[in-house]
Design a protein around this motif. Structure first.
Motif, mmCIF file in Angstrom:
data_model
loop_
_atom_site.group_PDB
_atom_site.id
_atom_site.type_symbol
_atom_site.label_atom_id
_atom_site.label_comp_id
_atom_site.label_asym_id
_atom_site.label_seq_id
_atom_site.Cartn_x
_atom_site.Cartn_y
_atom_site.Cartn_z
ATOM 1 N N ARG A 124 48.409 30.088 30.687
ATOM 2 C CA ARG A 124 48.985 29.954 32.025
ATOM 3 C C ARG A 124 49.050 31.313 32.708
ATOM 4 O O ARG A 124 48.932 31.419 33.920
ATOM 5 N N SER A 125 49.231 32.365 31.927
ATOM 6 C CA SER A 125 49.330 33.728 32.447
ATOM 7 C C SER A 125 47.981 34.429 32.338
ATOM 8 O O SER A 125 47.422 34.554 31.246
ATOM 9 N N ARG A 126 47.467 34.908 33.470
ATOM 10 C CA ARG A 126 46.210 35.652 33.443
ATOM 11 C C ARG A 126 46.367 36.934 32.618
ATOM 12 O O ARG A 126 45.453 37.326 31.886
ATOM 13 N N GLU A 127 47.519 37.567 32.724
ATOM 14 C CA GLU A 127 47.768 38.789 31.967
ATOM 15 C C GLU A 127 47.672 38.525 30.462
ATOM 16 O O GLU A 127 47.057 39.293 29.714
ATOM 17 N N THR A 128 48.288 37.431 30.015
ATOM 18 C CA THR A 128 48.238 37.082 28.598
ATOM 19 C C THR A 128 46.820 36.758 28.166
ATOM 20 O O THR A 128 46.357 37.212 27.106
ATOM 21 N N ALA A 129 46.109 35.986 28.964
ATOM 22 C CA ALA A 129 44.731 35.617 28.630
ATOM 23 C C ALA A 129 43.843 36.847 28.519
ATOM 24 O O ALA A 129 43.040 36.977 27.581
ATOM 25 N N ASP A 130 43.980 37.773 29.457
ATOM 26 C CA ASP A 130 43.168 38.996 29.416
ATOM 27 C C ASP A 130 43.516 39.856 28.202
ATOM 28 O O ASP A 130 42.633 40.444 27.567
ATOM 29 N N GLU A 131 44.802 39.936 27.886
ATOM 30 C CA GLU A 131 45.231 40.744 26.742
ATOM 31 C C GLU A 131 44.680 40.174 25.436
ATOM 32 O O GLU A 131 44.193 40.908 24.568
ATOM 33 N N VAL A 132 44.754 38.857 25.285
ATOM 34 C CA VAL A 132 44.224 38.212 24.082
ATOM 35 C C VAL A 132 42.718 38.393 23.997
ATOM 36 O O VAL A 132 42.173 38.713 22.934
ATOM 37 N N ALA A 133 42.017 38.188 25.102
ATOM 38 C CA ALA A 133 40.564 38.342 25.114
ATOM 39 C C ALA A 133 40.158 39.761 24.743
ATOM 40 O O ALA A 133 39.194 39.968 23.986
ATOM 41 N N ALA A 134 40.879 40.740 25.245
ATOM 42 C CA ALA A 134 40.575 42.136 24.909
ATOM 43 C C ALA A 134 40.697 42.371 23.412
ATOM 44 O O ALA A 134 39.904 43.105 22.808
ATOM 45 N N GLY A 135 41.690 41.736 22.792
ATOM 46 C CA GLY A 135 41.865 41.878 21.359
ATOM 47 C C GLY A 135 40.786 41.197 20.547
ATOM 48 O O GLY A 135 40.525 41.568 19.398
ATOM 49 N N LEU A 136 40.134 40.181 21.145
ATOM 50 C CA LEU A 136 39.073 39.460 20.448
ATOM 51 C C LEU A 136 37.729 40.178 20.524
ATOM 52 O O LEU A 136 36.849 39.911 19.713
ATOM 53 N N GLY A 137 37.567 41.049 21.512
ATOM 54 C CA GLY A 137 36.337 41.813 21.606
ATOM 55 C C GLY A 137 35.480 41.433 22.797
ATOM 56 O O GLY A 137 35.865 40.630 23.652
ATOM 57 N N ALA A 138 34.287 42.018 22.828
ATOM 58 C CA ALA A 138 33.409 41.899 23.995
ATOM 59 C C ALA A 138 32.931 40.478 24.247
ATOM 60 O O ALA A 138 32.530 40.144 25.374
ATOM 61 N N ASN A 139 32.921 39.631 23.233
ATOM 62 C CA ASN A 139 32.440 38.258 23.401
ATOM 63 C C ASN A 139 33.518 37.287 23.870
ATOM 64 O O ASN A 139 33.312 36.073 23.848
ATOM 65 N N ALA A 140 34.667 37.818 24.273
ATOM 66 C CA ALA A 140 35.757 36.958 24.744
ATOM 67 C C ALA A 140 36.139 37.312 26.170
ATOM 68 O O ALA A 140 36.137 38.474 26.568
ATOM 69 N N THR A 141 36.490 36.281 26.927
ATOM 70 C CA THR A 141 36.932 36.437 28.308
ATOM 71 C C THR A 141 38.229 35.664 28.485
ATOM 72 O O THR A 141 38.379 34.561 27.950
ATOM 73 N N GLY A 142 39.150 36.217 29.247
ATOM 74 C CA GLY A 142 40.400 35.536 29.527
ATOM 75 C C GLY A 142 40.391 34.874 30.890
ATOM 76 O O GLY A 142 39.726 35.338 31.816
ATOM 77 N N MET A 143 41.137 33.778 31.012
ATOM 78 C CA MET A 143 41.200 33.055 32.283
ATOM 79 C C MET A 143 42.542 32.335 32.380
ATOM 80 O O MET A 143 43.023 31.772 31.389
ATOM 81 N N ALA A 144 43.142 32.356 33.546
ATOM 82 C CA ALA A 144 44.387 31.619 33.775
ATOM 83 C C ALA A 144 44.067 30.151 34.015
ATOM 84 O O ALA A 144 43.163 29.815 34.787
ATOM 85 N N LEU A 145 44.800 29.263 33.321
ATOM 86 C CA LEU A 145 44.618 27.824 33.506
ATOM 87 C C LEU A 145 45.922 27.125 33.158
ATOM 88 O O LEU A 145 46.463 27.311 32.070
ATOM 89 N N ASP A 146 46.421 26.322 34.078
ATOM 90 C CA ASP A 146 47.625 25.541 33.840
ATOM 91 C C ASP A 146 47.263 24.069 33.957
ATOM 92 O O ASP A 146 47.150 23.530 35.055
#
Length: 235
Positions: A35-57
């Protein structure tokens, strides 16, 4: 195979995050949502270059199309976004019930509807919908949860029929002992479930991830409802 692109709705925590980690480790690209774009981006960054974060509710389905506008072509979708709710029939809370029903039965459907133009119509493409064992193992307060998890199977069947050759399956975890929700329970709570599980050991998040991969990538499996609980209901 690897190099696929999979969207994991609810992939920023819990079992969804474990799945995202596994997919990335196997060489796939993953879009994780929160739900939080900030959280999604933070998690994706931790997963590496093959991950992207996106806000979705998914509990607000009218906004789903706009939120998913930037999603590229996909090889699969996993709807792992959930909320937990205790709602007895004697103290029925309409607001909470409506939110949870909307999240799964309308939010899941609208997400798939929105992404159809990004999903290749092929048996290589898979969709997995998360339900839960409360569908046929009710407990006090599971009125809404049991209802919607049963509804997930109905949704799976109609989507598998309408979207073929795209494959659609559902997964219903039981008591997952090492998940954040269950691992934090007081001492003794899990012991009661373990005593009713053949072998005395609860299913794990790794078991669920393995099951998701099977439903997502096995080209011969569609319209299948899979329980992951190590058979605890047979004792």
């Amino acid at each position: 195979m690897s190099g696929r692109t999979i969207l994991v709705a609810g992939g920023s925590s819990g079992i969804g995050l474990e799945l995202a980690k596994d997919l990335v480790a196997g060489g796939d690209r993953v879009i994780v949502t929160s739900r939080s774009r900030e959280t999604a981006d933070e998690v994706a960054a931790g997963l590496g270059a093959n991950a992207t974060g996106m806000a979705l509710d998914v509990s607000e389905p009218e906004g789903i199309a706009d939120q998913l506008r930037g999603v590229p072509a996909l090889d699969g979708v996993v709807m792992a976004a959930i909320e937990r709710d205790a709602n007895t029939i004697r103290d029925y809370d309409i607001t909470r019930a409506r939110r949870l029903i909307t999240l799964k039965l309308i939010g899941y459907t609208e997400t798939v509807h929105t992404l159809l133009d990004r999903l290749t119509p092929s048996v290589e493409t898979g969709i997995v919908l998360f339900g839960g064992r409360a569908k046929d193992a009710p407990y006090p307060g599971s009125t809404t949860v049991s209802t919607i998890n049963g509804g997930v199977d109905g949704l799976m069947n109609t989507l598998a029929h309408e979207l073929a050759p795209i494959r659609v399956n559902s997964l219903h975890p039981g008591i997952i002992g090492d998940s954040p929700f269950w691992a934090g329970k007081p001492d003794g709570v899990l012991a009661g479930y373990e005593s009713r599980t053949p072998g005395g050991t609860l299913a794990t998040m790794a078991d669920v991830v393995d099951a998701v991969r099977f439903l997502l990538f096995n080209r011969g499996v569609s319209a299948h409802s899979l329980n992951v609980d190590r058979g605890w209901r047979i004792t």
